[in-house]
Design a protein around this motif. Structure first.
Motif, mmCIF file in Angstrom:
data_model
loop_
_atom_site.group_PDB
_atom_site.id
_atom_site.type_symbol
_atom_site.label_atom_id
_atom_site.label_comp_id
_atom_site.label_asym_id
_atom_site.label_seq_id
_atom_site.Cartn_x
_atom_site.Cartn_y
_atom_site.Cartn_z
ATOM 1 N N ALA A 82 -11.410 -55.926 0.066
ATOM 2 C CA ALA A 82 -10.457 -55.597 -0.837
ATOM 3 C C ALA A 82 -10.989 -55.714 -2.350
ATOM 4 C CB ALA A 82 -9.109 -56.485 -0.747
ATOM 5 N N ASP A 83 -12.032 -56.857 -2.566
ATOM 6 C CA ASP A 83 -12.581 -56.633 -3.878
ATOM 7 C C ASP A 83 -13.637 -55.564 -4.438
ATOM 8 O OD1 ASP A 83 -11.674 -59.377 -3.985
ATOM 9 O OD2 ASP A 83 -12.962 -60.267 -2.720
ATOM 10 N N ALA A 84 -13.750 -54.614 -3.422
ATOM 11 C CA ALA A 84 -14.392 -53.536 -3.625
ATOM 12 C C ALA A 84 -13.621 -52.270 -4.142
ATOM 13 C CB ALA A 84 -15.188 -52.871 -2.711
ATOM 14 N N ILE A 85 -12.312 -52.380 -4.129
ATOM 15 C CA ILE A 85 -11.208 -51.364 -4.223
ATOM 16 C C ILE A 85 -10.695 -51.569 -5.771
ATOM 17 C CG2 ILE A 85 -9.132 -50.356 -3.517
ATOM 18 C CD1 ILE A 85 -9.662 -51.766 -0.552
ATOM 19 N N GLN A 86 -10.574 -50.370 -6.366
ATOM 20 C CA GLN A 86 -10.046 -50.420 -7.809
ATOM 21 C C GLN A 86 -8.632 -49.931 -7.647
ATOM 22 O OE1 GLN A 86 -12.218 -48.006 -10.712
ATOM 23 N NE2 GLN A 86 -10.138 -46.977 -11.153
ATOM 24 N N ASP A 87 -8.391 -48.839 -6.895
ATOM 25 C CA ASP A 87 -6.741 -48.489 -6.734
ATOM 26 C C ASP A 87 -6.614 -47.612 -5.445
ATOM 27 O OD1 ASP A 87 -7.420 -45.790 -7.527
ATOM 28 O OD2 ASP A 87 -7.247 -46.736 -9.672
ATOM 29 N N ILE A 88 -5.355 -47.691 -4.920
ATOM 30 C CA ILE A 88 -4.917 -46.865 -4.052
ATOM 31 C C ILE A 88 -3.995 -45.636 -4.447
ATOM 32 C CG2 ILE A 88 -3.813 -46.891 -1.651
ATOM 33 C CD1 ILE A 88 -6.173 -48.543 -1.923
ATOM 34 N N GLU A 89 -4.383 -44.390 -4.159
ATOM 35 C CA GLU A 89 -3.476 -43.183 -4.541
ATOM 36 C C GLU A 89 -2.698 -42.865 -3.196
ATOM 37 O OE1 GLU A 89 -6.552 -41.371 -7.549
ATOM 38 O OE2 GLU A 89 -6.337 -40.404 -5.795
ATOM 39 N N ILE A 90 -1.506 -42.690 -3.639
ATOM 40 C CA ILE A 90 -0.227 -42.489 -2.703
ATOM 41 C C ILE A 90 0.053 -40.898 -2.814
ATOM 42 C CG2 ILE A 90 1.682 -43.122 -1.423
ATOM 43 C CD1 ILE A 90 0.385 -45.615 -3.903
ATOM 44 N N ILE A 91 -0.189 -40.016 -2.093
ATOM 45 C CA ILE A 91 0.252 -38.658 -2.279
ATOM 46 C C ILE A 91 1.051 -38.277 -0.848
ATOM 47 C CG2 ILE A 91 -0.771 -36.504 -2.430
ATOM 48 C CD1 ILE A 91 -3.484 -37.645 -3.166
ATOM 49 N N THR A 92 2.299 -38.450 -1.275
ATOM 50 C CA THR A 92 3.270 -38.135 -0.195
ATOM 51 C C THR A 92 3.345 -36.902 0.168
ATOM 52 O OG1 THR A 92 5.090 -38.103 -1.877
ATOM 53 C CG2 THR A 92 4.452 -40.087 -0.717
ATOM 54 N N ASN A 93 3.199 -35.752 -0.593
ATOM 55 C CA ASN A 93 3.494 -34.414 -0.179
ATOM 56 C C ASN A 93 2.122 -33.622 -1.082
ATOM 57 O OD1 ASN A 93 4.453 -32.234 0.762
ATOM 58 N ND2 ASN A 93 6.252 -32.139 -0.516
ATOM 59 N N PRO A 94 0.896 -33.458 -0.531
ATOM 60 C CA PRO A 94 -0.247 -32.910 -0.954
ATOM 61 C C PRO A 94 -0.036 -31.399 -1.150
ATOM 62 C CG PRO A 94 -0.692 -34.344 0.817
ATOM 63 C CD PRO A 94 0.720 -34.174 0.883
ATOM 64 N N SER A 95 -0.626 -31.135 -2.264
ATOM 65 C CA SER A 95 -0.755 -29.740 -2.617
ATOM 66 C C SER A 95 -1.640 -28.992 -1.872
ATOM 67 C CB SER A 95 -0.807 -29.369 -4.251
ATOM 68 O OG SER A 95 -2.469 -29.701 -4.499
ATOM 69 N N ALA A 96 -2.040 -27.686 -2.174
ATOM 70 C CA ALA A 96 -2.929 -26.812 -1.367
ATOM 71 C C ALA A 96 -4.243 -27.345 -1.624
ATOM 72 C CB ALA A 96 -2.759 -25.310 -1.544
ATOM 73 N N LYS A 97 -4.706 -28.007 -2.596
ATOM 74 C CA LYS A 97 -6.057 -28.450 -3.198
ATOM 75 C C LYS A 97 -6.314 -29.440 -2.070
ATOM 76 C CE LYS A 97 -8.369 -30.864 -6.787
ATOM 77 N NZ LYS A 97 -8.049 -31.541 -8.005
ATOM 78 N N TYR A 98 -5.462 -30.260 -1.400
ATOM 79 C CA TYR A 98 -6.081 -31.307 -0.366
ATOM 80 C C TYR A 98 -5.995 -30.802 0.971
ATOM 81 C CZ TYR A 98 -4.844 -34.318 -4.329
ATOM 82 O OH TYR A 98 -4.739 -34.888 -5.461
ATOM 83 N N ASP A 99 -6.749 -31.475 1.906
ATOM 84 C CA ASP A 99 -6.918 -31.210 3.285
ATOM 85 C C ASP A 99 -5.394 -31.113 4.041
ATOM 86 O OD1 ASP A 99 -7.453 -31.091 5.871
ATOM 87 O OD2 ASP A 99 -8.774 -32.770 6.025
ATOM 88 N N ALA A 100 -5.302 -30.109 4.780
ATOM 89 C CA ALA A 100 -4.047 -29.852 5.390
ATOM 90 C C ALA A 100 -3.619 -30.564 6.494
ATOM 91 C CB ALA A 100 -3.863 -28.473 5.804
ATOM 92 N N SER A 101 -4.568 -31.213 6.912
ATOM 93 C CA SER A 101 -4.586 -32.166 8.160
ATOM 94 C C SER A 101 -3.695 -33.442 7.545
ATOM 95 C CB SER A 101 -5.843 -32.620 8.855
ATOM 96 O OG SER A 101 -6.586 -31.663 9.051
#
Length: 873
Positions: free
Chosen positions: A229-248
Motif C-alpha cells: 500500500a505504501d507504494a501506491i499513489q492513487d487508484i483510478e476507478i473506470i466504470t465504463n471505459p471508452s474505446a481507448k481502453y482494453d475491451a476485456s
C-alpha cells in the motif's frame, strides 16, 4: 499467428516523497524559487531553430526610493536547437518573459504561476500541496520570432485537487489520505475505494463483477496482495471505459493502480518501518533525485505476512436412488511468509519535449501455509444418521514466487498544445513453485482409526510471461476537438506442471498418480487498434470511439498431448459519451460501451480437479465469450469547492454469461456419479442500479466521503436447467471520516456494509489476487450480509512535520465473514469463512529532501543576471 505478430509489430514500430508541505516550506525559505519554464525559439518563416537568442525572465520590485523597477531573475542563450530552460523562478506573482535576437523583433509574454493555496489541513493539505508542486513546470511551446507584434499571453497553472477527484470518465482515490492502510497491501487499499468490494479472500469486484486490474495503465502478473500500500499513489476507478481502453473485463470496468513516482528537482525520499499485533514487520524506503536532464527513482518494501483463517461448510446432498448425506467440514489454517518489492527507474529528458523512461520491478516472496481439515459424513435415513464417518487431514506446504518486470516508454510533446505521442513496451514474468504434504486419517464412528493414514504429496510449478506493446497519439484539431488513436498487442505465455503423489506403504515411497496430474501450457494473444474523436462546443462535450480486437488462443495438456485452439475473429467495440454543463454547479454526462470477456484456459480445459472432495471441479471446452453492453447516466452537483455529489444510474446486459454450475456427472476415474462444479454459458444476465458518491467538509475539521450503490441483478439460466434463474436486489454503502484533531493529530474511520447479494456474476479466474476459496455457484446462490469497520490515528512531528506515527486497526469488531448459501436440485450448502480479523499496526515514517537545482556540476548556458542588461528596455 506469425503473420499477426509481424503485422502488429510492423504497425507498432512504424507508429511508433519528501512531504509536499515540507518541500513548500523549503521553497519559502528560498524565496519560493522553484518554478521552471522551457520551450524552443524558432524563426517564424522558416521554422528553423534560432541559436544564441537571449531569453530572460523578470519581475517588478520597489527600489529604495519606492519606485517600481524591473528585476531580472534569470536568463540564458538558446542552444543550437533553439531550446531554453529557465529555473529557480518565483512561483507567486506575475513574471515577464522576453526573447531577443539579432534581426528579430523582441518577443514578450506574461507568465503567471497561479497556484491555488490549499484550504484544508492534515492529510488533505499534504495532498493539495503535492498537487500544487507538480504544476510548477510549464512548456511555453515554440516561440516564433517575427517582425509582427506578438500578442501577450498569460500562462496559468492550477494545482488544486479534491480529496476524491470526480472526473467525467473516472474517479480517483488518493491513497495517502487514508492512514488505515499504512503498512498493508493493495488489497487493504481497495477495501476503502468507492464502488469496489473485496471479500476476505482478496477477490475484487466492481459493481458485483470482476474488473480488469492494471498497474500504471498496463496489465500485470502481480496479485493485489503482492503490491505494498505504501507504494501506491492513487487508484483510478473506470466504470465504463471508452474505446481507448482494453475491451476485456466483461460486465465490470477497470481498476488502475498508479504507483508513486517523483520528478521534482533536487532529492527527496521517505523511510518507513512498522509492526503489527501478530509480530509481522514491514520496512520501506523511497528515494528520488533529479538533476538536469536525468531523474532517478527507487523504492523498496519488505512485508512479513501471517494470516489466520477458520471456516465451516455444511452440505446436504440428495440424489434419486441414493441415501441422502449430511457432510460437515471444519477448517483452520495459518500462513506465514514474506514478500519483498523493489522498483527502480530513470527518466531521461532528451530535451524539453522528448522523454525516455526505463524502469524495472522485482518481487520475491514465500508463504508457508498449514491447514487442518475435519470432514464428517453422515448417511441419513428418516432425518437420522444411520452411518457416520470422520476424516482429519493435516497439511503443510511451501510456496515460493518471483515476479520480474521491465518497461521502456517514450513520450514526445509536439509544439502544438495538447499534441503528444507515446509508445511503450512492458514485460512481466512470474515464476512459482509449491510443495505440499497432506496426511489424512479416517476414523470409525467411535473415533477408532480406520486403517493407515493416507499420505499425499503435491508438486506444482508455474511460469507466466506477459509482453505488452502500445503506441498512442493525441492530435488536437480545430474548434476544440481532438483525435486519439493507437495500437496495442498483448501476448501471454503460461506453463504449469501439477503432479500428485501417494505414499505406497509397501514400497515405502511416493508414487505418481497419473489421473491426478495436470501439466499444461498455453499462449494467449490479443491485438487491438482504436480511434476516438471528441469535441467541445461551448458547454457541450462529446466523444465517439471504435476499438477493434482480434485474439488467438492455443493450449495443450502436455501429458496427453491434447490440444485446444480458439481463434476469435475481429470484434468491434464502439463507445460514445456526451456531457453538458448545465450551469456552474451542475454537470450531466451519459456514456455507452461494448465489452468482452473471453473464457480462459482454467475455464475450458476438460481436466477434473479432485484435490477437494467437496469441491470437485472441471472446465468446459465448449464455452463461448460473453459480450456486455453498458449504459451509464451521471450528474454531478457542486454545492461548494469542498462539497460535491455525483449520482449515476447504470444498466448492463450480458449475452452468453459465463457462470459456475453444479451438476451430477459420471466420472470414469472414480467409476461413479459425482457432484462437480463446471462452467456454463447462461442465456443472459442484466443489472441496473443507482450509485451516489458524496464529498462533504464540516467547518474544516471533518472530511466525509460516502458511497452508496443499490442494484438489481438477474441471471437467466433456463437454457441450463428448467426455471433456473437468480434474481437479487442488493446494496452496499461505504463511509470514510477524516478528522482533524489538535496537536498535529488526525483520525480516520472507514466502514462498509454489504446487504444480501447474488454471487459474483463472472469469475474469469487465473489472474486475480488473494487466497482461493470454495466453489461458488453463480446461478444457484447468494452471499449473506456482512460489514466491517477500520480506523487509524496519525501524529506528525519534527521540523516541517517530516515524521509521523500511525496506529491503525482493521476489522475492529471482527465482523467480516464470507457467508455463502447455494443450492440446486441435488444439494443445499451453507459455508462461512473468516480471515485476519482485528489486526493492529504501528508504523513510523520520515520524509527528507532538498530543492536544489545544482546538486551536481553541469554545463549550461546560464548568463550572469547580475550584470545582464535588460533586453526589453
Amino acid at each position: 499467428m506469425k503473420q499477426r505478430l509481424i503485422v502488429f509489430f510492423t504497425t507498432f514500430f512504424l507508429s511508433i516523497n519528501i512531504s509536499a508541505f515540507s518541500q513548500m516550506q523549503q521553497m519559502m525559505q528560498k524565496g519560493m524559487t522553484a518554478g521552471r519554464v522551457y520551450g524552443k525559439v524558432l524563426d517564424a518563416k522558416t521554422n528553423k531553430p534560432v541559436e544564441f537568442a537571449a531569453v530572460q525572465i523578470s519581475n517588478f520590485k520597489k527600489d529604495s526610493t519606492g519606485a517600481m523597477r524591473e528585476n531580472i531573475i534569470n536568463g540564458q542563450l538558446t542552444q543550437a536547437n533553439g531550446d531554453f530552460s529557465l529555473d529557480q523562478l518565483p512561483v507567486f506573482g506575475e513574471l515577464t518573459f522576453k526573447v531577443s535576437a539579432m534581426g528579430y523583433k523582441m518577443y514578450e509574454q506574461k507568465v503567471k504561476f497561479d497556484i491555488k493555496m490549499p484550504q484544508s489541513s492534515g492529510q488533505n493539505q499534504m495532498s493539495s500541496w503535492q498537487q500544487a508542486l507538480n504544476s510548477i513546470d510549464k512548456d511555453l511551446g515554440n516561440i516564433k520570432l517575427e517582425s509582427n507584434a506578438v500578442a501577450l499571453k498569460e500562462v496559468q497553472i492550477d494545482g488544486s485537487l479534491p480529496v476524491l477527484e470526480l472526473r467525467p470518465d473516472k474517479k480517483v482515490y488518493n491513497v495517502d489520505k487514508n492512514p488505515t492502510v499504512t503498512g498493508g497491501t493493495a488489497e487493504d487499499v481497495l477495501k476503502n475505494v468507492p464502488s469496489v468490494n473485496v471479500d476476505i479472500d482478496g477477490n475484487v469486484t466492481l459493481r458485483n463483477a470482476a474488473p480488469q486490474i492494471f498497474v500504471d495503465g498496463r496489465p500485470t502478473t502481480l496479485t493485489v496482495d503482492q503490491i505494498p500500500a505504501d507504494a501506491i499513489q492513487d487508484i483510478e476507478i473506470i466504470t465504463n471505459p471508452s474505446a481507448k481502453y482494453d475491451a476485456s473485463g466483461g460486465m465490470a470496468g477497470i481498476l488502475n493502480i498508479v504507483l508513486k513516482k517523483n520528478r521534482r528537482i533536487g532529492y527527496n525520499g521517505m523511510l518507513r518501518a512498522g509492526v503489527d499485533s501478530r509480530g509481522r514487520a514491514n520496512l520501506g524506503a523511497d528515494f528520488n533525485v533529479r538533476e538536469g536532464k536525468v531523474n532517478v527513482f527507487v523504492s523498496g518494501n519488505l512485508n512479513q505476512r501471517k494470516s489466520k483463517g477458520t471456516g465451516l461448510t455444511e452440505r446436504y446432498t440428495r440424489n434419486e436412488g441414493v441415501e441422502p448425506l449430511m457432510i460437515t467440514q471444519n477448517n483452520k489454517n495459518t500462513s506465514n511468509g514474506f514478500f519483498g518489492f523493489l522498483r527502480s527507474g530513470v527518466d531521461i529528458f532528451l530535451d524539453n519535449r522528448n522523454t525516455i523512461t526505463v524502469s524495472g520491478m522485482y518481487m520475491n516472496g514465500q508463504m508457508k501455509p498449514t491447514d487442518y481439515l475435519q470432514t464428517q459424513t453422515d448417511t441419513l435415513f428418516d432425518n437420522s444418521a444411520v452411518n457416520s464417518g470422520l476424516s482429519i487431514r493435516n497439511s503443510d506446504s511451501k510456496r515460493n514466487f518471483k515476479n520480474r518486470g521491465a518497461s521502456v516508454a517514450y513520450k514526445h510533446l509536439f509544439p502544438k498544445e495538447g499534441q503528444e505521442w507515446t509508445a511503450d513496451i512492458n514485460f512481466n514474468s512470474m515464476t512459482s513453485n509449491m510443495s505440499g504434504n497432506y496426511k489424512t486419517q479416517n476414523y470409525f464412528s467411535d473415533m477408532t482409526e480406520s486403517g493407515l493414514p493416507v499420505q499425499q504429496n503435491q508438486q506444482i510449478e508455474g511460469d507466466n510471461t506477459m509482453l505488452t506493446a502500445q503506441s498512442d497519439m493525441v492530435i488536437p484539431m480545430r474548434n476544440k476537438s481532438k483525435i486519439e488513436t493507437g495500437v496495442r498487442g498483448a501476448m501471454r505465455d503460461y506453463t504449469s506442471v501439477n503432479q500428485n503423489f501417494i505414499f505406497n506403504n509397501i514400497s515405502q515411497e511416493f508414487m505418481l498418480i497419473p489421473n491426478l496430474t495436470a501439466n499444461y501450457k498455453y499462449i494467449d494473444q490479443v491485438y487491438a487498434a482504436y480511434v476516438t474523436y471528441s469535441q467541445q462546443i461551448k458547454k457541450f462535450n462529446y466523444q465517439a470511439g471504435l476499438r477493434a480486437e482480434s485474439s488467438f488462443y492455443e493450449g495443450e495438456l502436455t501429458q496427453t498431448k491434447q490440444k485446444f485452439k480458439t481463434d476469435y475473429p475481429v470484434s468491434l467495440f464502439p463507445s460514445a459519451s456526451a456531457s453538458y454543463k448545465l450551469n456552474d454547479k451542475n454537470d450531466l454526462q451519459i456514456n455507452y460501451s461494448r465489452r468482452i470477456n473471453r473464457p480462459n484456459f482454467f475455464q475450458i480445459i476438460p481436466y477434473t480437479d479432485y484435490s477437494d472432495s467437496l469441491n470437485i471441479s472441471k472446465g468446459n471446452p465448449g464455452l463461448k465469450p460473453e459480450f456486455t453492453h453498458s449504459v451509464e447516466l451521471s450528474m454531478m452537483h457542486t454545492f461548494s469547492r469542498k462539497n460535491t455529489l455525483l449520482g449515476s444510474v447504470y444498466y448492463k446486459r450480458t449475452e452468453n454469461v459465463i457462470t459456475r454450475y453444479l451438476e451430477y456427472d459420471f466420472d470414469t476415474i472414480l467409476d461413479k456419479s459425482v457432484l462437480a462444479s463446471t462452467f456454463r454459458n447462461a442465456t443472459s444476465s442484466y443489472a441496473y442500479g443507482l450509485e451516489l458518491t458524496a464529498q462533504n467538509n464540516i467547518q474544516g475539521w471533518l472530511d466525509i466521503t460516502s458511497n452508496f450503490n443499490a442494484y438489481q441483478s438477474v441471471i437467466d439460466g433456463k437454457n441450463i436447467e428448467n426455471n433456473l434463474t437468480n434474481e437479487q436486489f442488493s446494496w452496499f454503502a461505504k463511509l470514510n471520516l477524516d478528522f482533524k484533531l489538535p496537536k498535529n493529530f488526525s483520525l480516520n474511520v472507514s466502514g462498509s456494509y454489504q446487504s444480501k447479494m447474488a454471487l459474483q456474476i463472472t469469475n474469469s479466474g487465473g489472474w486475480g489476487g488473494g487466497y482461493m476459496g470454495g466453489t461458488q455457484n453463480t446461478a444457484q446462490g447468494y452471499v449473506r450480509p456482512n460489514y466491517g469497520v477500520d480506523a487509524g490515528i496519525k501524529y506528525v512531528f519534527l521540523k516541517d512535520k517530516s515524521a509521523s506515527l500511525t496506529l491503525n486497526v482493521s476489522d475492529i469488531f471482527k465482523t467480516r465473514i464470507n457467508d455463502v448459501h447455494s443450492e440446486s436440485t441435488f444439494y443445499t450448502q451453507d459455508s462461512w469463512r473468516k480471515r485476519d480479523a482485528q489486526i493492529f499496526r504501528l508504523n513510523f515514517s520520515y520524509r527528507f529532501g532538498k530543492f536544489d537545482t545544482s546538486l551536481f556540476k553541469r554545463k549550461n548556458l546560464q548568463m550572469n543576471t547580475d550584470s545582464m542588461p535588460d533586453i526589453g528596455m
